[in-house]
Design a protein around this motif. Sequence first.
Motif, PDB file in Angstrom:
ATOM      1  N   SER B  35       0.831  -1.201   0.000  1.00 15.74           N
ATOM      2  CA  SER B  35       0.000   0.000   0.000  1.00 15.74           C
ATOM      3  C   SER B  35       0.868   1.255   0.000  1.00 15.74           C
ATOM      4  N   PRO B 171     -10.566  -5.167  -4.061  1.00 15.49           N
ATOM      5  CA  PRO B 171      -9.893  -4.379  -3.013  1.00 15.49           C
ATOM      6  C   PRO B 171      -8.383  -4.598  -2.997  1.00 15.49           C
ATOM      7  N   ARG B 174      -6.872  -2.557  -5.687  1.00 13.31           N
ATOM      8  CA  ARG B 174      -6.860  -1.145  -5.300  1.00 13.31           C
ATOM      9  C   ARG B 174      -5.709  -0.861  -4.345  1.00 13.31           C
ATOM     10  N   LEU B 175      -5.508  -1.797  -3.385  1.00 14.94           N
ATOM     11  CA  LEU B 175      -4.421  -1.609  -2.428  1.00 14.94           C
ATOM     12  C   LEU B 175      -3.084  -1.531  -3.160  1.00 14.94           C
ATOM     13  N   ILE B 190     -10.181   6.042  -5.523  1.00 13.00           N
ATOM     14  CA  ILE B 190      -9.755   5.207  -4.397  1.00 13.00           C
ATOM     15  C   ILE B 190      -9.218   6.110  -3.292  1.00 13.00           C
ATOM     16  N   ARG B 194      -7.083   6.262   3.343  1.00 16.72           N
ATOM     17  CA  ARG B 194      -7.881   5.258   4.040  1.00 16.72           C
ATOM     18  C   ARG B 194      -7.313   3.866   3.777  1.00 16.72           C
ATOM     19  N   THR B 195      -6.995   3.588   2.529  1.00 18.41           N
ATOM     20  CA  THR B 195      -6.429   2.282   2.175  1.00 18.41           C
ATOM     21  C   THR B 195      -5.138   2.036   2.947  1.00 18.41           C
ATOM     22  N   ARG B 196      -4.280   3.078   3.010  1.00 19.57           N
ATOM     23  CA  ARG B 196      -3.008   2.899   3.694  1.00 19.57           C
ATOM     24  C   ARG B 196      -3.204   2.696   5.195  1.00 19.57           C
ATOM     25  N   TRP B 198      -5.738   1.219   6.683  1.00 27.47           N
ATOM     26  CA  TRP B 198      -6.167  -0.169   6.891  1.00 27.47           C
ATOM     27  C   TRP B 198      -4.993  -1.125   6.717  1.00 27.47           C
TER      28      TRP B 198
END
Lengths: 289, 314
Positions: B35, B171, B174-175, B190, B194-196, B198
């Motif tokens: 990520s 997902p 996307r990561l 994206i 937020r992704t990072r 998680w």
Amino acid sequence: MAVAFRTGLFNIGAESQLLVGAVAAGAVGARFGFLPGPILFPIVLVAGIGAGAAWAAIAGYLKAARGVNEVITTIMQNYIVVFVIHWLLQNGPMTAPNALGTPASAPIGDGAVLPIIIPNELVPLTRLHAGIFLAILAVVVFWFVLWRTPLGYELRAVGLGARAAAQAGIDPRVHTVIAMAIAGGFAGLAGMIQVTGVFHRVFDGFSAGYGFDAIAVALLGKNSPIGVVLAALLFGAFARGGSIMQANAGVSAQLVSVIEAIVLFVIAAELIVRILARRRGPKPLEAIA
Amino acid sequence: MTWEQLIGAGVLAAMLRLATPIALAALGGVIAERSGVVNIALEGCMLVGAFFGVVAADRTHSVVLALAVAMAAGAVLAGVHAVAAIHLRSDQIVSGMALNILALGLTSFLDYQFYGNTGTPADLAAVPDVEIAPLAAVPFIGDVIGHQNTIVWLTVVLVVLIQVFLFRTVPGLRLRAVGEHPRAAETVGIGVRRTRYWAVLASGLLAALGGAYLSLSVAHSFTDGMTGGRGFIGLAAMIFGRWTPIGALVASLVFGYGTALSFSLQGASIGDVRVPVQLLSTLPYVLTILAVAGFVGRSRPPASDGIPYETEGH
């Protein structure tokens, strides 16, 4: 340590460079122990510094030539050194019979031993040895090289902006190797001082995490020579005071590592705040407009 | 030196046991770095996982609660790193090292506060082994995998799940996009930060599970600094495994095997020469340096690994 930071490198390997310097000093000091002090001591000094510098230069070379993150290399080098020292002392060429209860090398020659300038009888619990002069000398050399020589200027230029330095004709790659070698040389010197001033030999479990503390010291000292000395004194007091507090006042020595940890964390937090403050300031172009 | 010492069932079983905590840390590293966040605080996450797992096992006498508390502790530490690295855009190495030292100091101090000099209690709830009855009687295989710890098997399952997640689900894609090209990822909607967040939290959970494995499955106690650099070795396994879960598992097994060998070859000799087992232990680290330097295979980190992301218009 601080030299490498100045060129924008993060040297986690001080621990292993210190150990390599100590082993080289211990090996040379024992092997040529028959030589008189004025000849033996410079040889041991050069061996310690040279070994630390060469070991660190490997990480510098891999960074410069292969683009390998020096953090990864130096962490790996730390483990390699620990196991190689186990081998050297347990069943390798440096194994020597001794009464310490841990595997250790043969003692170094008397000529290489740093004299003690304040003996225990005078001030209890200190073993202040002539290594302090070497350390002071190293700080002066560090200051002189970084601020008063063309090399120092180039090293700082690379640290402030590698691309701009390259435009000015300074090869960042060469200076990466040089900076790591200098940093390793200082760590090697520290290891050499530990051998010649305190232990007079190398033994298993030699390092008490000095290299790890050095990261904190260099960060706390903000990489300036005076700051590094003050920070080193603070951490020295932590280490010394911690064991005395535990013995006399029943205070946990671990409290000291918690305080050390908090100090380092505050430093990191302070760095974060500075980054934030810079972001909020006007950008150079807008300021002109 | 005998074959038994080289590839005996005992050595292979030890390899699996020793590889498990490294693999869990490496899995955490894979998720975080895919990520785009370098998390060298994994070592600290393992340590708090090991410690708070023991505390919870002591207080609640429940293995499940103990593991939950351990993983929560790892997530908290990773959360601090996430705020520093993602929100405050600080140097991720400095932040990670600070948290490692903080974890070492904090757990040593609390260990002393809670348990003094006597050590942690002997009757801790332990993570049970899985007895595979039909296999236990099979000569070789039974000795290797017949009674391994629950977390060893859990690790294998996690490796497969995360491999599938990263490379076979939306997902996961996307990561990886966030780690390779955050601006492009944001352009298609994206949430980079937020992704990072998680991903870093997940890395803390996994590393802490590895730490709890050490204290609750292997040692049945906590000692200061007991993780002994396994978080860093996990990062090495991640690199050697080219930032994939299965690669990281294979690398962890290689590292585990090296350590298992150095135990079983203790005092062994070829002819008159004692085997230098300590040098064998350096193998993982030498291999890792060679791998990252590109001398052994090609190994390329995600393009935006370790680079803080800033949305445009600031």
